[in-house]
Design an enzyme around this catalytic site. Structure first.
Site, PDB file in Angstrom:
ATOM      1  N   GLY A 170     -45.118 -27.110 -23.468  1.00 51.73           N
ATOM      2  CA  GLY A 170     -46.500 -27.201 -23.912  1.00 51.73           C
ATOM      3  C   GLY A 170     -46.679 -28.245 -24.994  1.00 51.73           C
ATOM      4  N   LYS A 192     -38.732 -28.589 -30.339  1.00 51.40           N
ATOM      5  CA  LYS A 192     -40.067 -29.065 -30.710  1.00 51.40           C
ATOM      6  C   LYS A 192     -39.931 -30.466 -31.275  1.00 51.40           C
ATOM      7  CE  LYS A 192     -43.636 -26.848 -31.789  1.00 51.40           C
ATOM      8  NZ  LYS A 192     -44.761 -26.034 -32.300  1.00 51.40           N
ATOM      9  N   ASP A 287     -51.223 -21.995 -40.331  1.00 51.71           N
ATOM     10  CA  ASP A 287     -51.712 -22.401 -39.011  1.00 51.71           C
ATOM     11  C   ASP A 287     -51.543 -21.272 -37.998  1.00 51.71           C
ATOM     12  OD1 ASP A 287     -52.802 -24.202 -37.135  1.00 51.71           O
ATOM     13  OD2 ASP A 287     -50.814 -24.894 -36.512  1.00 51.71           O
TER      14      ASP A 287
END
Length: 427
Positions: A170, A192, A287
């Protein structure tokens, strides 16, 4: 010398004031008391007239549907049309203006001059690595940028010793996540890869990674483990625990856009357990949203602790509130816009409550619309009470969640530990 952005007030009642930004921050001008430049007596100024975002040496100004507009070097930006109400005017999109050294901003009787100081160039190797736009890269190209490219037809191998990319999982606002295999033992991990929005000095990359070592020490059953980190060609990467169940957002979408309480309840309680542990260590997430709560064998785990905060503070995110890459701040508390740099656990509490609200209703707490500036909505609208979204939710649960989403910080739990205790009493 580091880069900075400075606003010098040259005309108006605040003449002589200077605001200096040496790190990523926001600045509001208007008649409302919470504005950084508070001008209560100028009738040409709106409640929240404009937002200026600084990420030195970058800066951008955005009119927020003001009555009279914002003038940049004599050119009018935004502003309502004749006869429009504030609500009607705010439904129209307003352009951002990228600012440069020497630009002049005029609002009513107040004039501001923009002064930009560039960072000193460092001797030796080039001080910055030019980075292509994220939108110009597909997953393989991004991997190739880090890897030196694998042979044609083979899965690309990141330039991270001992790991091989298998597939993209993603994309987020700042990067892309891959599933990868550790070659030594075949263990599946997530990698990531962060993509800076600007060319960055190597020292800032190192600073970012040093800050991340603090959050890497978090160990809890409901927090995704961070195993290793590094960078290649100016692009940071992180080796993380792989969660096979995907994100909470994915689960919500698979259930048609919302979850029944019996499914949502254990996820929320488990996520709060992880967040409470982080708050006890003095770490604020900043976040929180359904995309950052991952599921593995039915266990909810929070990911990306400190990632957004440290990425922004190192100046790697570019203009993440007003710029081209800024997403709609759907799970952002109001104070995060106004007090961008200094957030406390109570702000994470709001984002967790907003996530729970979304799980139960499939909608966001604020009444966002496609035609209205989301920043204006967050600043000037109340949340929609939970019971108006779903009348079947118990009054006790609705009252608690509504209070936890209050603009008034004192009405909320002050930490995830307090929120967890309160949640257990109403669920």
């Amino acid at each position: 010398m580091s880069a900075s952005v400075q606003l010098r007030i040259t005309e108006g009642t605040a003449k002589g004031k200077v605001f200096t930004f040496a790190a990523h921050d926001t600045f509001f001008l208007g008649r409302h008391p919470d504005c950084h430049m508070h001008l209560p007596d100028d009738t040409c100024v709106s409640r929240h007239h404009f937002i200026l975002e600084a990420c030195p040496p970058q800066a951008c100004v955005r009119d927020l549907g003001s009555r009279n507009g914002t003038y940049v070097n004599g050119r009018k930006v935004g502003g309502r049309k004749e006869g429009e109400s504030p609500e009607e005017g705010a439904r129209r999109a307003y352009p951002e203006v990228t600012l440069k050294h020497g630009d002049r901003i005029q609002v009513g009787d107040t004039a501001l001059e923009v002064h930009v100081t560039q960072a000193e160039k460092q001797a030796g190797p080039p001080p910055a690595v030019p980075v292509p736009s994220f939108d110009e890269l597909n997953p393989k190209q991004l991997a190739d940028l880090l890897l030196k490219a694998a042979k044609k037809g083979e899965a690309p191998r990141l330039d991270v010793p001992g790991y091989q990319i298998e597939k993209e999982l993603g994309r987020g606002g700042f990067g892309v996540v891959f599933r990868a295999r550790r070659i030594a033992d075949g263990v599946t991990v997530a990698i990531k890869v962060m993509l800076p929005r600007v060319a960055v000095p190597p020292v800032e990359i190192e600073k970012f990674l040093r800050e991340m070592t603090i959050t890497a020490q978090l160990r809890h059953a409901n927090i995704v483990k961070l195993f290793d980190q590094g960078h290649c060609n100016g692009i940071p990467w992180f080796i993380m625990e792989y969660c096979e169940g995907g994100s909470l957002w994915d689960l919500i979408m698979k259930h048609g856009g919302k979850l029944p309480l019996k499914v949502a309840q254990p996820i929320m309680l488990a996520a709060l357990e992880g967040l409470a542990h982080a708050h006890q260590q003095g770490i604020v997430h900043r976040d929180l949203k359904p995309h950052n709560i991952l599921l593995d064998c039915g266990v909810a785990r929070i990911s990306d602790f400190g990632l957004a905060k440290n990425f922004q503070q190192a100046g790697l995110s570019g203009l993440s509130v007003t710029g081209n890459y800024a997403g709609t701040p759907l799970f952002m508390p109001r104070e995060q816009l106004i007090n961008f740099k200094h957030l406390k656990p109570v702000s994470d509490v709001w984002s967790m409550a907003a996530t729970f609200y979304f799980m139960l209703t499939g909608t966001f707490p604020y009444p966002f619309t496609e035609k209205r500036d989301p920043i204006d909505v967050i600043l000037n609208e109340e949340i929609v009470p939970l019971e108006k979204r779903d009348k079947t939710i118990s009054p006790k649960l609705a009252a608690w969640l509504n209070a936890t989403l209050s603009v008034d910080l004192k009405r909320r739990s002050q930490s995830a530990g307090e929120m967890l205790a309160a949640a257990r009493s109403v669920l």
